[in-house]
Design an enzyme around this catalytic site. Structure first.
Site, PDB file in Angstrom:
ATOM      1  N   ASP A   1      -1.103   0.917  -4.777  1.00  0.00           N
ATOM      2  CA  ASP A   1      -1.184   1.117  -3.316  1.00  0.00           C
ATOM      3  C   ASP A   1       0.232   1.978  -3.154  1.00  0.00           C
ATOM      4  O   ASP A   1       1.072   1.892  -3.924  1.00  0.00           O
ATOM      5  CB  ASP A   1      -1.047  -0.097  -2.403  1.00  0.00           C
ATOM      6  CG  ASP A   1      -1.030   0.110  -1.185  1.00  0.00           C
ATOM      7  OD1 ASP A   1      -1.601   0.941  -0.680  1.00  0.00           O
ATOM      8  OD2 ASP A   1      -0.354  -0.751  -0.556  1.00  0.00           O
ATOM      9  N   LYS A   2       0.257   2.724  -2.282  1.00  0.00           N
ATOM     10  CA  LYS A   2       1.481   3.451  -1.696  1.00  0.00           C
ATOM     11  C   LYS A   2       2.451   2.783  -1.259  1.00  0.00           C
ATOM     12  O   LYS A   2       3.481   2.563  -1.528  1.00  0.00           O
ATOM     13  CB  LYS A   2       1.120   4.610  -1.392  1.00  0.00           C
ATOM     14  CG  LYS A   2       2.461   5.724  -1.254  1.00  0.00           C
ATOM     15  CD  LYS A   2       2.171   6.863  -0.293  1.00  0.00           C
ATOM     16  CE  LYS A   2       2.131   6.568   1.051  1.00  0.00           C
ATOM     17  NZ  LYS A   2       3.419   6.014   1.836  1.00  0.00           N
TER      18      LYS A   2
ATOM     19  N   GLU B   1       5.612   5.500  14.229  1.00  0.00           N
ATOM     20  CA  GLU B   1       5.718   5.455  15.686  1.00  0.00           C
ATOM     21  C   GLU B   1       6.643   4.750  16.147  1.00  0.00           C
ATOM     22  O   GLU B   1       7.678   4.980  17.021  1.00  0.00           O
ATOM     23  CB  GLU B   1       4.413   4.576  16.256  1.00  0.00           C
ATOM     24  CG  GLU B   1       3.121   5.588  16.272  1.00  0.00           C
ATOM     25  CD  GLU B   1       2.312   5.445  17.807  1.00  0.00           C
ATOM     26  OE1 GLU B   1       1.603   4.530  17.666  1.00  0.00           O
ATOM     27  OE2 GLU B   1       2.351   6.542  18.317  1.00  0.00           O
TER      28      GLU B   1
ATOM     29  N   LYS C   1       1.577  14.783  20.216  1.00  0.00           N
ATOM     30  CA  LYS C   1       2.227  14.925  18.859  1.00  0.00           C
ATOM     31  C   LYS C   1       1.065  14.811  17.829  1.00  0.00           C
ATOM     32  O   LYS C   1      -0.004  14.377  17.992  1.00  0.00           O
ATOM     33  CB  LYS C   1       3.250  13.881  18.740  1.00  0.00           C
ATOM     34  CG  LYS C   1       2.492  12.364  18.524  1.00  0.00           C
ATOM     35  CD  LYS C   1       3.756  11.574  18.380  1.00  0.00           C
ATOM     36  CE  LYS C   1       3.342  10.060  18.594  1.00  0.00           C
ATOM     37  NZ  LYS C   1       4.161   8.957  18.612  1.00  0.00           N
TER      38      LYS C   1
ATOM     39  N   ARG D   1      -6.939   8.594   1.511  1.00  0.00           N
ATOM     40  CA  ARG D   1      -7.703   8.334   2.523  1.00  0.00           C
ATOM     41  C   ARG D   1      -8.725   7.326   2.163  1.00  0.00           C
ATOM     42  O   ARG D   1      -9.931   7.417   2.411  1.00  0.00           O
ATOM     43  CB  ARG D   1      -8.065   9.720   3.252  1.00  0.00           C
ATOM     44  CG  ARG D   1      -7.494  10.613   3.883  1.00  0.00           C
ATOM     45  CD  ARG D   1      -6.703  10.346   4.887  1.00  0.00           C
ATOM     46  NE  ARG D   1      -7.437   9.759   6.008  1.00  0.00           N
ATOM     47  CZ  ARG D   1      -6.773   8.889   6.879  1.00  0.00           C
ATOM     48  NH1 ARG D   1      -5.535   8.725   6.839  1.00  0.00           N
ATOM     49  NH2 ARG D   1      -7.497   8.714   7.769  1.00  0.00           N
TER      50      ARG D   1
ATOM     51  N   LYS E   1     -11.039   1.503  -2.901  1.00  0.00           N
ATOM     52  CA  LYS E   1      -9.943   1.022  -3.818  1.00  0.00           C
ATOM     53  C   LYS E   1     -10.696   0.152  -4.980  1.00  0.00           C
ATOM     54  O   LYS E   1     -10.383   0.368  -6.074  1.00  0.00           O
ATOM     55  CB  LYS E   1      -8.648   0.344  -3.235  1.00  0.00           C
ATOM     56  CG  LYS E   1      -7.755   0.908  -2.286  1.00  0.00           C
ATOM     57  CD  LYS E   1      -6.855   0.306  -1.840  1.00  0.00           C
ATOM     58  CE  LYS E   1      -5.935   1.158  -1.019  1.00  0.00           C
ATOM     59  NZ  LYS E   1      -4.433   0.730  -0.427  1.00  0.00           N
TER      60      LYS E   1
END
EC number: 7.6.2.1
Lengths: 1307, 440
Positions: free
Chosen positions: A515-516, A625, A696, A921, A927
């Site tokens: 996983d990142k 955020e 944004k 994504r 996964k």
């Protein structure tokens, strides 16, 4: 609520439900779920009235999750033990040995079996009792994955909870709770049972709960009490509450609840919205009051132990299946294809996650509609993983059974032929038993077969499994858990081996799926830089820049932190031009103001805690955020309160230096973020009436929507974005637009219309948003640093040298993923990149047309084309020399199609040819699918590492799952096999512990195999000379103690202490790890070699001893008998087998000497005593020791027996050395204990030698946009009273600080 | 780490870097065991070790072998097979019938002494094809009964020779005792008889502990079929040495048992006449009967096996150690690694450094032939081991990741590490020139 929708789905999934459940209840089930068949009848609960409930005898609230209790321990434990084939086999043999056909005394087989069982039972009892110190939260999690511990239960059962008694809250332990009680749960407390929600301190009768223990989601969900019960909050009021709850019987369905509250003579329908489930915790609410509905094992958390049917699962593996699904359902066809897939994924994920059967992915054919997705919440056993080596061991045992069968068959045939009346001295004529009756040779053969099975039973190593278990248990509890190299001081977390089954698997990993977020990166988003009005602010230098500079030989001086620097989580920014209100003096101060306001207003963050800048914490879906809002706070725009319609910002230094004012902005609309929009907008009204839209989002989408003009700023800003991107920063563009009231009003009507539409609502909302998000004015851009974990690049470098391939599977954007891959050394400029993305114009065009079937077909074709192209290219590169390394980058949507059975092979071929693969994504299910693809398709050992709930499926799908521990969030850890605190501990875990475990277990197995085969073969040779009668060669006790005493301990010592090279050398030469990947130590060739030496040695033992004993053996001329000779042979066997063990050791500690010497000594001690006591071997050892023959043979036979092995080992090392042996020889003059020095050295060696360039141009053009947050839209909409269908469980979504569940939940 | 020692000395008081000692620190305590740093010796089976071990074996084994052989050759052994000879020619067609008949079974054979035999001379009988180790046979005895008179009726294991019809238990019971060998021998030379001492032929332990003092034979051979010798019912079992010898069952179907001792020397070429009573039936199962006269030496009876085995192993060891030495010098580790190959002066090494640093090799090692082959897609990095003035280049292989995993190539070039000893600059050049190491 969503009556209509519910009908549509409910009628499909549960056709019979509505008619049977009495009054129509608006229960909201998750689509596609089938509810467990209900127990008949209803349950009536009288709230607050224990006496009334008494006759029904509801179960208590105490739980027991231990495997055993005092009474069941023995029978249950025995049952567990006899589920093992080996134990069963030995039980059978023991029984057989009690019959007259047995050549051996029952003791031969009963003693080892008893000892083995005893050891196993003690271990079981110990594990069941074992005390793990952890918080209640973790205990409940443990419950969820069934880590059963007696003492854990005690903690859970004795936790205190406030119960209403005599108008007062009285604290009682959980286990005392009864159905009908009124309880009070305080903030952050856990619900002790399934409760009916009555009242909350929140004004509107809502409370927020976290369901992490149930489903692993860390986002908050809203529950709303019935309006009629809102008042019963104080003890006095609550005491008056006398309601009667009629509801369904306890069941396992998490998302449904049907019941009525009969209260003040009114019948009020109850929905899941009023039920608080055990195991969830209360958040953001001071306290709530509830009535107990289900208790203890009847709660939904605990309700059943076993899945209804283990065959009942289907992962949404193939697309064909989904299409069939579509055909079946007209309604669904109109649903967005992608959505559909996601749902299938979601459900399938649940299956995988919970049933833990992901590895079975390929054999799935079960109708989809019968999946009880509620299985999710069951505390059910995730089937434990078995290592590949162990599965191979099973094959070896089978081979041994084959050998046994052959040996017995030969003996049996021989006995049939041999038996003859002519041997009159055997007394075969009068009334002889059937087993020796020459009259029926067939019966003789058959019975002898069984006789021989008993005799040769030792060929199956009975103590092997228990020895391996003990070894692995110590390896994991003593070595892995206590390794100081893997102890993380900052989080105070040691490594944790949650299973001891997989230690040696760690030594064979070939693919790592990582996983990142939170794994490679810290998921610590820090506001790092910004560009406002064409000016870059912020002075920091990122790790990536530092790394790049280092590689280019430039030394970057660390800037001294100025006094203005503020250290805060999420904010790592320093620029005197902006801080402390200094921005007012900048030429672009107006833009700055808009910039900061945009940061403070345009978000979906929830403030929590005290409303002061120091104490407030921000809850947000994505840490980005929170970082942005924190930044705004530090710039003087402190967002401190959110109500349903307002955002309150405390602005300082805006009008005048030093002046502080609170401003409330009215939030009119929130145009939420999603992956297609890649932006988020807020329409707000200033107190002075000014209407502004703040927006944004990704630079690409923002730039498209900018008003014309001001090209300079755009150009400069874009340059800045590229600069940020190349530094590995995540960027966002900020823009705003002033709206006139008329424009807004007319737009808002369309918006509300779109919002309330039932079909294609999302598309419509997107379309409506387009109408207002245009003519924007660019303010600037932000850059957030996604910090890498410590030591990640070095670790990945080491792993890749070890032949391990690291794949990154992330839910992030492609750009972010590529950035991180660069930062981690996974990709560099020398590599050829293949990018398969769904974000192409062609695909978008088709998507815009909106025909789902067409989209699916088109994308599939497109993906196929791309795959084919890439594969051809890849093969071209492979054959050209020297080709570049290859890398594949793919996004989730393409992956979905590429995983289709028709394309899977191509995908596999391509990806296996690549050094690194980055999938972005991707959903949690994907996964798992990718993991399974490699696991099943390539048959390689896979390891998944992750930290969040979204990695659970992947962790369970891989051979080895590793969870990152130490921070909050236990889902990944709970699902994992090993938990480590830092990614870079993988080096130690794999290269040191894995490599050693593999080596040790291989040796232990091979050695067991060898020693039992050798021993049994001597018996076998003897059989030939006893007329195949099955006469035993050795005494009963020799045979029974051979495995458990005379040869047991040394092999365990080897299993614990053997190491090929020291830990530092393992890390210094990661290449050594490849021996494990190649399975160099446990190939069939190795086994056959051992078998050959077994045969050789057994022949030596038997024939040397027998032949040399043919004449009188001392000067008295007396002859030796059978028992003398067999004792002699046994002595030789014990000595040789123990010495042979020393020959396989790479390092010999004094424990080796003690155990080997001790074993041989034990034999002599034993025989000295035993030969005095027993008749048949009476005095044999003393007789033997009175002869020269004994000493000559004891010297000769072991040496001759080991001669072959010695030559083999010498030649092997001399001419065909293993890599590890070469390293051993290089470093053999070094001191042994060099771990500390060595690891430092290893660390310094890790610096990459490749001349790496800074990030490539094409990547820097990726401006590093990375931001995604699931929407708050429905939450706000609901608060605004806008009709919006919502799902009971998924109203508000709070992101954990660590994990971002990528499971799309929105309708 | 340095903190290891710190924490071990102050009792897990937290690490030095964390500063504040935490009470609830989960930091594992340091111990040599858990950190797997137990002191250990690392035996490495280097060629030198192999050679010297073989040498040692040779040095130890050859003398032992010779001694054994001499010991064994000292023994004089005369073997005479008589089972056919002792059947009258007429009866040889049906030997079984003859042996079971009441006919006179006296038989005389003569044995010539090849070499002077010193007393005591042991007399053995040797039976062949007689399965004393058959499972049915072995367990057909009652050790309890043999030991004490009170356990007389403990005959459960003895079937079918357990109880004599109506006369109670048989002592000693069982097939072993029942089939007691009953040929008798009497020896004479030049018409002067030689006494055979039948005492002290059983092991002392048997005599003292296993066979009871007051256990007397009872009902022995009283059943229908007589299996072998009868026993004198007035002599207790612990003095029936023939029985004791017989009941120490042999391990093999061919076995010798001690019959008695002749306690006079026999001269060379002397002819010994043996009058034997050929009672025992080995004819049913075609068993051979042999009479053996043998002296003993320190090693026991005549048995060359041990001596030959020692000698052979010693010789082989010697040959192997020689062979390995030759290989060791002639073809040192197939040019891979030679620990003491010091042909390269240190100066050469240092002059080589820049060269080595500046080139990049591209090579692979073929794991089947263990020879350098060039394969362009392999990259290597070089590490110089500068210890001990040995000129040695350690070539670290990185298998090229773009090679398809699982294809033949990777298995074929599976080795990742290789050490080459280079003798000098010339050698390196030679390798480069001959194309074994390719410069890229």
């Amino acid at each position: 609520m969503s009556g209509e929708r519910e009908n549509v789905r409910g009628s499909r999934s549960r056709p019979s439900r509505d008619s049977s459940s009495g009054p129509r209840i608006s229960s909201q089930s998750v689509i596609l779920g089938l509810v467990q068949p209900q127990a008949p009848g209803n349950r009536t609960i009288y709230c607050n009235d224990r006496d009334a409930n008494l006759p029904v005898r509801f179960k208590g609230n105490s739980i027991s999750t231990t495997k055993y209790n005092f009474f069941t321990f023995f029978p249950k434990g025995m049952f567990e033990q006899f589920r093992r084939v080996a134990n069963c086999y030995f039980l059978m043999i023991s029984i057989l040995s009690m019959t007259p056909i047995s050549p051996v005394n029952p003791v031969t087989n009963v003693v080892p079996l008893t000892l083995v069982l005893l050891v196993s039972l003690i271990k079981e009892a110990f594990e069941d009792w074992r005390w793990e110190k952890c918080s209640l939260h973790i205990l409940l999690c443990l419950n969820y994955v069934q880590q059963k511990r007696f003492q854990n239960d005690m903690v859970v059962n004795n936790t205190l909870i406030d119960v209403l008694q005599d108008e007062k809250w009285v604290a009682v332990p959980w286990k005392k709770l009864q159905v009908g009680d009124i309880v009070r749960v305080k903030q952050d407390g856990f619900f002790p049972a399934d409760l009916l929600f009555l009242a909350s301190t929140n004004a509107d009768g809502v409370c927020y709960i976290e369901t992490a223990n149930l489903d692993g989601e860390t986002n908050l969900k809203i529950r709303k009490a019935l309006e009629r019960t809102w008042d019963y909050l104080t003890p006095e009021k609550a005491a008056e509450f006398k309601g009667e709850v009629q509801c369904e019987q306890p069941n396992n369905s998490l998302y449904t609840f049907t019941g009525n509250l009969i209260f003040q003579k009114q019948t009020l329908p109850l929905s899941p919205n009023q039920i608080l489930l055990r195991g969830c915790s209360l958040r953001n609410t001071e306290y709530i009051v509830g009535a107990v509905v289900f208790t203890g094992h009847e709660t939904k958390l605990d309700i059943f132990e076993e899945p209804p049917s283990s065959e009942c699962f289907i992962p949404g593996w193939n697309l064909g299946f989904r299409q069939r699904l579509l055909k079946e359902n007209e309604e669904n066809q109109r649903l967005k294809m992608a959505k559909m897939n996601e749902k299938v994924h979601f459900l399938a994920l649940v299956q995988i996650q919970i049933l833990g059967l992901a590895r079975e992915l390929d054999h799935v054919v079960v109708p989809f509609f019968y999946i009880p997705e509620e299985v999710m919440m069951n505390s059910m056993n995730v089937p434990s993983k078995r290592s590949t080596l162990e599965r191979k061991l099973d094959k070896l045992i089978l081979a041994l059974f084959g050998t046994l069968f052959m040996m017995c068959l030969i003996g049996a045939i021989g006995s049939g032929i041999f038996i003859n009346q002519k041997y009159y001295y055997l007394g075969l004529d009068k009334g002889v038993a059937a087993e020796f009756n020459p009259g029926n040779r067939f019966v003789v053969a058959a019975l002898t077969f069984f006789t021989l099975i008993t005799l040769y039973s030792t060929v199956i190593p009975i103590s092997l499994y228990v020895s391996i278990e003990m070894i692995k248990f110590i390896q994991s509890t003593q070595f892995i858990n206590k390794d100081l190299q893997m102890y993380h001081a900052e989080t105070n977390t040691p490594a944790l081996a949650r299973t001891s089954n997989l230690n040696e698997e760690l030594g064979q990993v070939e693919y790592i799926f990582s996983d990142k977020t939170g794994t490679l990166t810290r998921n610590l988003m820090e506001f790092f830089k910004c560009s406002i009005g064409g000016e870059v602010y912020g002075s920091g230098v990122t790790e990536i820049e530092k790394g790049a500079a280092q590689r280019n030989g430039i030394k970057i001086q660390e800037l001294r932190k100025s006094a203005t620097a503020i250290q805060e989580k999420g904010f790592n920014f320093d620029d005197h031009r902006l801080m402390r209100g200094a921005w007012r003096n900048e030429p672009t101060s107006d833009t700055c103001k808009e910039f900061f306001r945009c940061l403070a207003i345009c978000h979906t963050v929830l403030p929590e805690g005290d409303e002061s800048p120091e104490k407030i914490t921000y809850q947000s879906a994505s840490p980005d955020e929170a970082a942005l809002v924190t930044a705004a706070k530090n710039f003087g725009f402190f967002f401190y309160r959110r109500t349903h319609t307002m955002i309150h910002v405390r602005e300082s230094c805006v009008e005048k230096m030093g002046k502080i004012q609170d401003v409330a902005y009215e939030i009119l609309n929130v145009l939420e973020f999603n992956s297609t929009r890649k932006r988020q907008s807020v329409v707000c009204r200033y107190p002075n009436g000014r209407l502004v839209l703040y927006c944004k989002g990704a630079d690409t989408v923002i730039y498209e929507r900018l008003a014309s003009g001001n090209d300079d700023l755009k150009k400069v800003n874009r340059a800045h974005l590229e600069q940020f991107g190349s530094a590995g920063l995540r960027t966002l563009c900020l823009a705003f637009r002033d709206l006139s009231p008329e424009t807004y009003e007319s737009w808002n009507e369309k918006f509300i219309l779109a919002k309330s539409s039932l079909r294609g609502r999302e598309t419509k909302l997107d379309e409506v948003a387009e109408l207002i998000e245009k003519d924007l004015i660019l303010i600037g851009s932000t850059a957030i640093e996604d910090k890498l974990q410590e030591g990640v690049p070095a670790c990945i470098e080491t792993l890749s040298r070890a032949g391990i391939k690291v794949w990154v599977l992330t839910g992030d954007q492609m750009g972010t993923a590529i950035n991180i891959a660069y930062a981690c050394n996974l990709i560099n400029n020398e590599m050829k990149q293949f990018i398969i993305s769904s974000e192409t114009d062609a695909i978008r065009e088709v998507e815009n047309r909106g025909d789902q079937v067409e989209i699916a077909c088109f994308i599939k074709e497109e993906v196929k084309k791309q795959l084919k192209k890439c594969l051809e290219e890849a093969q071209h590169y492979l054959h050209s020399a020297p080709g570049p390394k290859l890398t594949l980058v793919m996004d989730g949507k393409c992956l979905m199609y590429a995983l289709d059975p028709t394309l899977r092979v191509m995908l596999l071929n391509l990806s296996l040819n690549c050094t690194s693969v980055v999938c972005c994504r991707v959903s949690p299910l994907q996964k798992a699918q990718v993991t399974s693809l490699v696991k099943k398709g390539a048959r390689k050992i896979t390891l998944s590492i992750g930290d969040g709930a979204n990695d659970v499926s992947m962790i369970q799908a891989a051979h080895i799952g590793i969870g990152i521990s130490g921070l909050e969030g236990m889902q990944a850890v709970m699902a994992s096999d090993f938990a480590i605190a830092q990614f870079h501990y993988l080096t130690d875990l794999l290269l040191v512990h894995g490599q050693w475990s593999y080596l040790r277990i291989c040796k232990v197995i091979a050695y067991f195999f060898y020693k039992n085969l050798t021993f049994t073969l001597t018996q076998f040779w003897f059989t030939f000379q006893t007329g195949f009668s099955g006469q035993r060669f050795y005494d009963d006790w020799f045979q029974s103690l051979y495995n458990v005493i005379f040869t047991a301990l040394p092999v365990i010592i080897v299993g614990l202490f053997d190491k090929d090279v020291s830990a530092s050398l393992s890390k210094r030469y990661p290449e050594l790890y490849k021996e494990g990947i190649r399975d160099a130590f446990f190939k069939w060739r190795v086994v056959v070699t051992w078998a050959c030496f077994s045969v050789y040695q057994s022949l030596v033992f038997y024939h040397f001893v027998i032949t040399s004993s043919a004449s009188g053996k001392n000067s008295s001329g007396r002859m030796l008998g059978q028992w003398d000779i067999s004792t002699m042979a046994f002595t030789c066997v014990v000595i040789t087998v123990n010495l042979r063990l020393l020959m396989i050791c790479n390092s010999i500690t004094r424990w080796h000497y003690i155990s080997v010497g001790g074993s041989i000594l034990a034999w002599f001690m034993f025989i000295f005593v035993y030969s005095v006591l027993r008749e048949n071997v009476f005095f044999v050892i003393y007789v033997l020791m009175s002869t020269f023959y004994f000493y000559l043979t004891v010297l000769l036979v072991p040496i001759v027996a080991l001669f072959g092995d010695f030559i083999y080992l010498g030649i092997q090392r001399w001419f065909f050395p293993y890599d590890s042996q070469i390293v051993q020889e290089i470093h053999r003059h070094e001191l042994d204990d060099n771990t500390s020095a060595g690891s430092l050295e290893a660390g310094s060696q890790r610096t990459p030698q490749e001349e790496g360039n800074p990030l490539p141009r094409e990547i820097s053009r990726h401006t590093g946009f990375a931001f995604d947050s699931p929407g708050f839209e429905s939450f706000f909409a609901a608060q605004l009273g806008i009709y919006a269908p919502q799902k009971a469980w998924d109203v508000a979504r709070r992101a954990s600080m660590k994990s971002k569940p990528k499971m799309p939940q929105r309708n | 780490m340095s903190s290891h020692t710190a924490s071990s000395s102050n009792g897990g008081n937290g690490s030095g870097d964390s500063g504040v000692p935490k009470r609830n620190s989960k930091r594992p305590k340091y111990s040599k065991f858990t950190q797997q740093e137990l002191p250990a010796c690392k035996p490495i089976l280097t060629p030198r070790w192999v050679v010297s071990t073989f040498m040692l074996i040779a040095i130890v084994f050859i003398p032992i072998g010779i001694a054994c052989l001499i010991g064994s050759r000292d023994v004089v052994e005369v073997v005479e097979r008589y089972e056919t000879e002792c059947i009258p020619v007429l009866n040889r067609t049906n030997k079984v019938q003859f042996i079971q008949s009441d006919a006179d079974k006296t038989c005389t054979i003569s044995m010539t002494i090849p070499k002077r035999m010193k007393q005591p001379i042991y007399v053995y009988y040797q039976l062949d094809n007689f399965y004393q180790n058959h499972r049915r046979y072995v367990k057909s005895r009652s050790d309890e009964q043999l030991k004490s008179a009170s356990k007389e009726n403990d005959t459960s294991a003895c079937k079918p020779e357990d109880i004599a019809n109506g006369r109670g238990a048989i002592v000693p019971c069982g097939l072993i005792a029942w089939s007691l060998f009953n040929d008798t021998y009497s020896f004479s030379r030049q018409n002067q008889s030689l006494t055979v001492n039948k005492k002290e032929i059983a092991w002392k332990s048997d005599k003292q502990k296993r066979f009871g003092k007051n256990v007397f034979p009872k009902n022995f051979q009283g059943g229908g079929l007589v299996g072998g010798a009868t026993l004198n019912e007035s002599i207790p079992l612990n003095e029936q040495e023939d029985l004791m010898v017989w009941m120490r069952t042999a391990a093999l179907p061919t076995f010798r048992k001690l019959y008695g001792k002749i306690e006079v020397d026999l001269e060379e070429k002397e002819v010994i006449n043996v009058t034997l009573m050929n009672y025992y039936n080995t004819y049913s199962f075609n068993g051979k009967k042999k009479l053996v006269l043998s002296t003993t030496s320190w090693i026991g009876g005549r048995n060359d096996f041990l001596g030959i085995a020692y000698l052979t192993v010693g010789m082989i060891s010697f040959a192997l150690s020689m062979g390995f030495t030759v290989v060791y010098f002639v073809k040192p580790r197939l040019a891979f690694y030679n620990e003491d190959f010091q042909m390269c002066p240190a100066s050469d090494l240092w002059s080589m450094v820049p060269l080595v640093d500046s080139i990049r090799f591209s090579y692979a090692v073929d794991s089947t032939t263990r020879d350098l082959v060039t394969l362009p897609s392999y990259h290597g990095t070089e590490v110089l081991d500068r210890t001990k003035n040995v000129c040695r280049i350690l070539l670290m292989f990185k298998t090229h990741p773009s090679l398809p995993i699982g294809t033949e190539a990777l298995h074929h070039f599976g080795t990742s590490l290789l050490i080459v000893t280079l003798m000098s600059m010339e050698c390196l050049k030679h390798y480069i020139d001959s194309g074994r190491i390719l410069l890229v």
